[in-house]
Each structure stands twice: as C-alpha cells, then as structure tokens.
Design a protein around this motif. Sequence first.
Motif, PDB file in Angstrom:
ATOM      1  N   VAL A  90       0.842  -1.197   0.000  1.00 58.10           N
ATOM      2  CA  VAL A  90       0.000   0.000   0.000  1.00 58.10           C
ATOM      3  C   VAL A  90       0.880   1.251   0.000  1.00 58.10           C
ATOM      4  O   VAL A  90       0.673   2.175  -0.791  1.00 58.10           O
ATOM      5  N   ILE A  91       1.855   1.283   0.880  1.00 56.99           N
ATOM      6  CA  ILE A  91       2.762   2.435   0.952  1.00 56.99           C
ATOM      7  C   ILE A  91       3.512   2.584  -0.371  1.00 56.99           C
ATOM      8  O   ILE A  91       3.633   3.693  -0.913  1.00 56.99           O
ATOM      9  N   ASP A  92       3.997   1.480  -0.924  1.00 58.51           N
ATOM     10  CA  ASP A  92       4.694   1.528  -2.209  1.00 58.51           C
ATOM     11  C   ASP A  92       3.791   2.066  -3.320  1.00 58.51           C
ATOM     12  O   ASP A  92       4.229   2.835  -4.183  1.00 58.51           O
ATOM     13  N   TYR A  93       2.535   1.657  -3.305  1.00 57.17           N
ATOM     14  CA  TYR A  93       1.583   2.110  -4.318  1.00 57.17           C
ATOM     15  C   TYR A  93       1.396   3.624  -4.243  1.00 57.17           C
ATOM     16  O   TYR A  93       1.368   4.316  -5.266  1.00 57.17           O
ATOM     17  N   ILE A  94       1.279   4.140  -3.039  1.00 59.91           N
ATOM     18  CA  ILE A  94       1.090   5.590  -2.869  1.00 59.91           C
ATOM     19  C   ILE A  94       2.352   6.351  -3.267  1.00 59.91           C
ATOM     20  O   ILE A  94       2.269   7.379  -3.950  1.00 59.91           O
TER      21      ILE A  94
END
Length: 193
Positions: free
Chosen positions: A130-134
């Motif tokens: 999720v953090i990587d996606y953002i």
Amino acid sequence: MSEISNIIKKIMGEEKSKLNEIDFSGKCLASLLEPDTLEILQIDSLEDYEDEKYNCYPYIRNIESTIAIYYYFTDRKIKDIELIALLEDIKCNYEKEIDSFETVLQQLILRDVYRYAVSQPIMHHEFKLVIDYITMSIDNRSWLRDKQAYLKWITYKEDLLSEEEEAKYFKKIERFFKKYDIDMDLIDKLWMR
C-alpha cells in the motif's frame, strides 16, 4: 493538549473529534496486522494484482484522504518529496509505537490506518505494498514539474478545493499540457475523481 489533538479538532470540529478519540499510547500498527502468506510475499506491486489492489484499496483511500486533509487544512508547504520520505519512514518503522513518530502527518496516517485495521486487518506485506503504491502515485506526477503535484492532485481528487482553487488548478494543468503539446483529452483521464 497535544499538537495532534489540536489538528484533529481543527479538521473535524470539537464534537466529531471526541468521537474519534482512542488512546494511542503504547499502540503500534504492526500488532494488528496479520502474518504474511507465501502467496502474498510473491507480490512485488499492487499495480499488477487487481484482486490485491481491491483488498488494499480501503487502506490506499484512507491514507490518501488523510494526506489530502492534512495538506489542505494544516500544511500547504509540505512537498511531494517530503511526503515520500515520511511514507518510507512509516513503511520501515510501522512496528514502532504510533506516538513515537516525529511528524503529525505520520501519526495521523498511522492512527487512521490503525482504526481501520481493528476491523479489517491486512497482512504486513500488504501494508508495505500500500505504501509503495502511494509513493509510486506520487512519483508518477513528478513529470508535472511541480513540487506539490501529487498533493494538489489528491486534494482535488478528495474534492476539498473551492471552486476558485479548482479553476486555478485546472488552468495551471491546461497551460502545462499546451506548453508540451500533450493531448488535452488526457486531463480528464488523468485527473478524474
């Protein structure tokens, strides 16, 4: 009263902020996340896995909403590159106590994610995805040559801008597109809510 309590009251109002009060002392997000499965650990990016992206979307939405609200109501000077650094710090240290994070924005993000994870936990690796996606989403807007391209876009996406601010934002985007001879039809595709 702590700085974070003041910001929550400023954003949400006195009454609603009381409803959202949880004692976060001693709490860490990692304690709510589920163990990773071998299948989940095989995923490198949510971009290629629509099912996982769907499962993680509420987390993405929650974090992006928190970022937009914080930017719009609290700190219009923060830059995309600083946001990436804050998110990377969260990703590397989410097992620490929430209140030990240095910035208010990090604490707000972790508090909101913690509230959601109580009822809908995800796995550790999913949270990192999720953090990587953002952060990828932030980086994807760097071509606009604006140090706050993502922050301005997410604020627009969250429908926080006044009519005047939105018109000014779109005018800037249109000028950029015209300057580099980019098809104007892309504006609707790239900036849809």
